[in-house]
Design a protein around this motif. Sequence first.
Motif, PDB file in Angstrom:
ATOM      1  N   LEU A  45      -6.281   2.085  -9.549  1.00  0.00           N
ATOM      2  CA  LEU A  45      -6.615   1.107  -8.525  1.00  0.00           C
ATOM      3  C   LEU A  45      -5.370   0.676  -7.757  1.00  0.00           C
ATOM      4  O   LEU A  45      -5.414   0.504  -6.533  1.00  0.00           O
ATOM      5  CB  LEU A  45      -7.306  -0.111  -9.164  1.00  0.00           C
ATOM      6  N   ARG A  46      -4.251   0.498  -8.449  1.00  0.00           N
ATOM      7  CA  ARG A  46      -3.009   0.176  -7.739  1.00  0.00           C
ATOM      8  C   ARG A  46      -2.639   1.295  -6.761  1.00  0.00           C
ATOM      9  O   ARG A  46      -2.253   1.037  -5.619  1.00  0.00           O
ATOM     10  CB  ARG A  46      -1.870  -0.052  -8.726  1.00  0.00           C
ATOM     11  N   GLY A  47      -2.775   2.534  -7.210  1.00  0.00           N
ATOM     12  CA  GLY A  47      -2.440   3.645  -6.330  1.00  0.00           C
ATOM     13  C   GLY A  47      -3.314   3.690  -5.096  1.00  0.00           C
ATOM     14  O   GLY A  47      -2.831   3.955  -3.985  1.00  0.00           O
ATOM     15  N   ALA A  48      -4.603   3.420  -5.260  1.00  0.00           N
ATOM     16  CA  ALA A  48      -5.535   3.494  -4.140  1.00  0.00           C
ATOM     17  C   ALA A  48      -5.349   2.354  -3.153  1.00  0.00           C
ATOM     18  O   ALA A  48      -5.719   2.483  -1.984  1.00  0.00           O
ATOM     19  CB  ALA A  48      -6.970   3.507  -4.659  1.00  0.00           C
ATOM     20  N   THR A  49      -4.776   1.258  -3.597  1.00  0.00           N
ATOM     21  CA  THR A  49      -4.579   0.104  -2.715  1.00  0.00           C
ATOM     22  C   THR A  49      -3.113  -0.093  -2.330  1.00  0.00           C
ATOM     23  O   THR A  49      -2.765  -1.098  -1.716  1.00  0.00           O
ATOM     24  CB  THR A  49      -5.112  -1.180  -3.387  1.00  0.00           C
ATOM     25  N   GLY A  50      -2.272   0.863  -2.707  1.00  0.00           N
ATOM     26  CA  GLY A  50      -0.886   0.827  -2.259  1.00  0.00           C
ATOM     27  C   GLY A  50      -0.005  -0.182  -2.959  1.00  0.00           C
ATOM     28  O   GLY A  50       1.014  -0.604  -2.402  1.00  0.00           O
ATOM     29  N   LEU A  51      -0.348  -0.576  -4.171  1.00  0.00           N
ATOM     30  CA  LEU A  51       0.443  -1.549  -4.906  1.00  0.00           C
ATOM     31  C   LEU A  51       1.368  -0.854  -5.896  1.00  0.00           C
ATOM     32  O   LEU A  51       0.973   0.119  -6.542  1.00  0.00           O
ATOM     33  CB  LEU A  51      -0.460  -2.530  -5.649  1.00  0.00           C
ATOM     34  N   ALA A  52       2.554  -1.386  -6.029  1.00  0.00           N
ATOM     35  CA  ALA A  52       3.518  -0.854  -6.988  1.00  0.00           C
ATOM     36  C   ALA A  52       3.144  -1.292  -8.397  1.00  0.00           C
ATOM     37  O   ALA A  52       2.325  -2.198  -8.599  1.00  0.00           O
ATOM     38  CB  ALA A  52       4.919  -1.351  -6.645  1.00  0.00           C
ATOM     39  N   TYR A  55      -5.911   6.674  -1.906  1.00  0.00           N
ATOM     40  CA  TYR A  55      -5.275   5.669  -1.057  1.00  0.00           C
ATOM     41  C   TYR A  55      -5.782   5.784   0.375  1.00  0.00           C
ATOM     42  O   TYR A  55      -5.915   6.884   0.920  1.00  0.00           O
ATOM     43  CB  TYR A  55      -3.760   5.833  -1.046  1.00  0.00           C
ATOM     44  N   THR A  56      -6.061   4.636   0.989  1.00  0.00           N
ATOM     45  CA  THR A  56      -6.322   4.557   2.423  1.00  0.00           C
ATOM     46  C   THR A  56      -5.683   3.284   2.944  1.00  0.00           C
ATOM     47  O   THR A  56      -5.563   2.286   2.218  1.00  0.00           O
ATOM     48  CB  THR A  56      -7.838   4.508   2.744  1.00  0.00           C
ATOM     49  N   PRO A  57      -5.254   3.274   4.222  1.00  0.00           N
ATOM     50  CA  PRO A  57      -4.746   2.029   4.811  1.00  0.00           C
ATOM     51  C   PRO A  57      -5.776   0.903   4.745  1.00  0.00           C
ATOM     52  O   PRO A  57      -5.408  -0.269   4.577  1.00  0.00           O
ATOM     53  CB  PRO A  57      -4.436   2.432   6.255  1.00  0.00           C
ATOM     54  N   ALA A  58      -7.056   1.253   4.857  1.00  0.00           N
ATOM     55  CA  ALA A  58      -8.099   0.222   4.783  1.00  0.00           C
ATOM     56  C   ALA A  58      -8.088  -0.455   3.426  1.00  0.00           C
ATOM     57  O   ALA A  58      -8.214  -1.685   3.325  1.00  0.00           O
ATOM     58  CB  ALA A  58      -9.465   0.835   5.058  1.00  0.00           C
ATOM     59  N   ALA A  59      -7.937   0.334   2.357  1.00  0.00           N
ATOM     60  CA  ALA A  59      -7.912  -0.234   1.009  1.00  0.00           C
ATOM     61  C   ALA A  59      -6.724  -1.170   0.847  1.00  0.00           C
ATOM     62  O   ALA A  59      -6.848  -2.259   0.269  1.00  0.00           O
ATOM     63  CB  ALA A  59      -7.856   0.878  -0.032  1.00  0.00           C
ATOM     64  N   ALA A  60      -5.561  -0.768   1.338  1.00  0.00           N
ATOM     65  CA  ALA A  60      -4.375  -1.614   1.245  1.00  0.00           C
ATOM     66  C   ALA A  60      -4.565  -2.906   2.027  1.00  0.00           C
ATOM     67  O   ALA A  60      -4.182  -4.003   1.567  1.00  0.00           O
ATOM     68  CB  ALA A  60      -3.157  -0.852   1.768  1.00  0.00           C
ATOM     69  N   GLN A  61      -5.162  -2.807   3.196  1.00  0.00           N
ATOM     70  CA  GLN A  61      -5.404  -3.990   4.018  1.00  0.00           C
ATOM     71  C   GLN A  61      -6.381  -4.935   3.332  1.00  0.00           C
ATOM     72  O   GLN A  61      -6.177  -6.166   3.322  1.00  0.00           O
ATOM     73  CB  GLN A  61      -5.937  -3.553   5.382  1.00  0.00           C
TER      74      GLN A  61
END
Length: 285
Positions: free
Chosen positions: A221-228, A183-189
């Motif tokens: 992939l959900r974990g790395a991008t911050g998705l539930a 996970y990174t904030p960049a990935a979530a963004q």
Amino acid sequence: MLHRRGRYDRLADIRRRDPVAEYHPIYHATALYEFPFDSRMGLLLAFWRTFAVPSIAEILAGTGEIIHRTDRRADDTGILMYTLVKYGLDHPDGRTATRRLNQIHRRFTISNDDYRYVLGTFLFEPARWIDRHGWRPLCCHERTAMLTFYTTLGRRMNITDIPPTWNAYKSFYDTYEAQQFAYTPAAAQLMTATHSLLGPLPRPLTPLTGGIIRALLDPPLRGATGLAAPPGWAGLLLTAGLGGRAAWLRHGARPRSRGWLAEGVVGKTYPHGYDLAALGPSGPE
């Protein structure tokens, strides 16, 4: 071009061809005739998957292109890649597209392993989608043709040590994900900015877009991008909808006689056309 009269005629033509020497006609038929929707979905998932590698996400977020010019950035990537798929690597437009890809990436410091991984997403994510949701699985000739296409492209982009077989490349690909996904904030963004790339859903399904996207992504992939995790209904909806579509294509639909992109490779953000050699971000090369 490959022709067919019945549902499996084109597959029979593919199986009569040499998948290495004739890799482009086979991949062209697979991506633009046999599985155009599935190939597009696989390439979208490939794009999303790159967000999960922190070193890649940092570069993608740092340019601002995906976050602030999402549709244009998606069009640029799609046009360049589908130019290669439609016309081939040795066509003048294919050479222009490859040269432009090299120019765009030259300005960044990217490891060879990251290059190998990104190249692998274009190979394995469409194949995975087709095998799961297509009206038939890929055959061995199609896999070999796809592998040859992307390894040839990779060599022309100066990527080295590309695994030479499907299984060897898949082993590298899976191991790299297991080691690198985080996970990174960049990935979530990046993920939030690109939800719209799924495309317009039928109006009754529009409020369900977020749940459907989460159901499309696997847990790493959900974990790395911050998705539930997705709601239960989303998985059921996808399974039913995609399963029904595959059954209809297999048993009820007429074989496609006109390839997707028959009128050329277009982009919605370029209503008046584009210069293939100038696509992508401007700036020092």
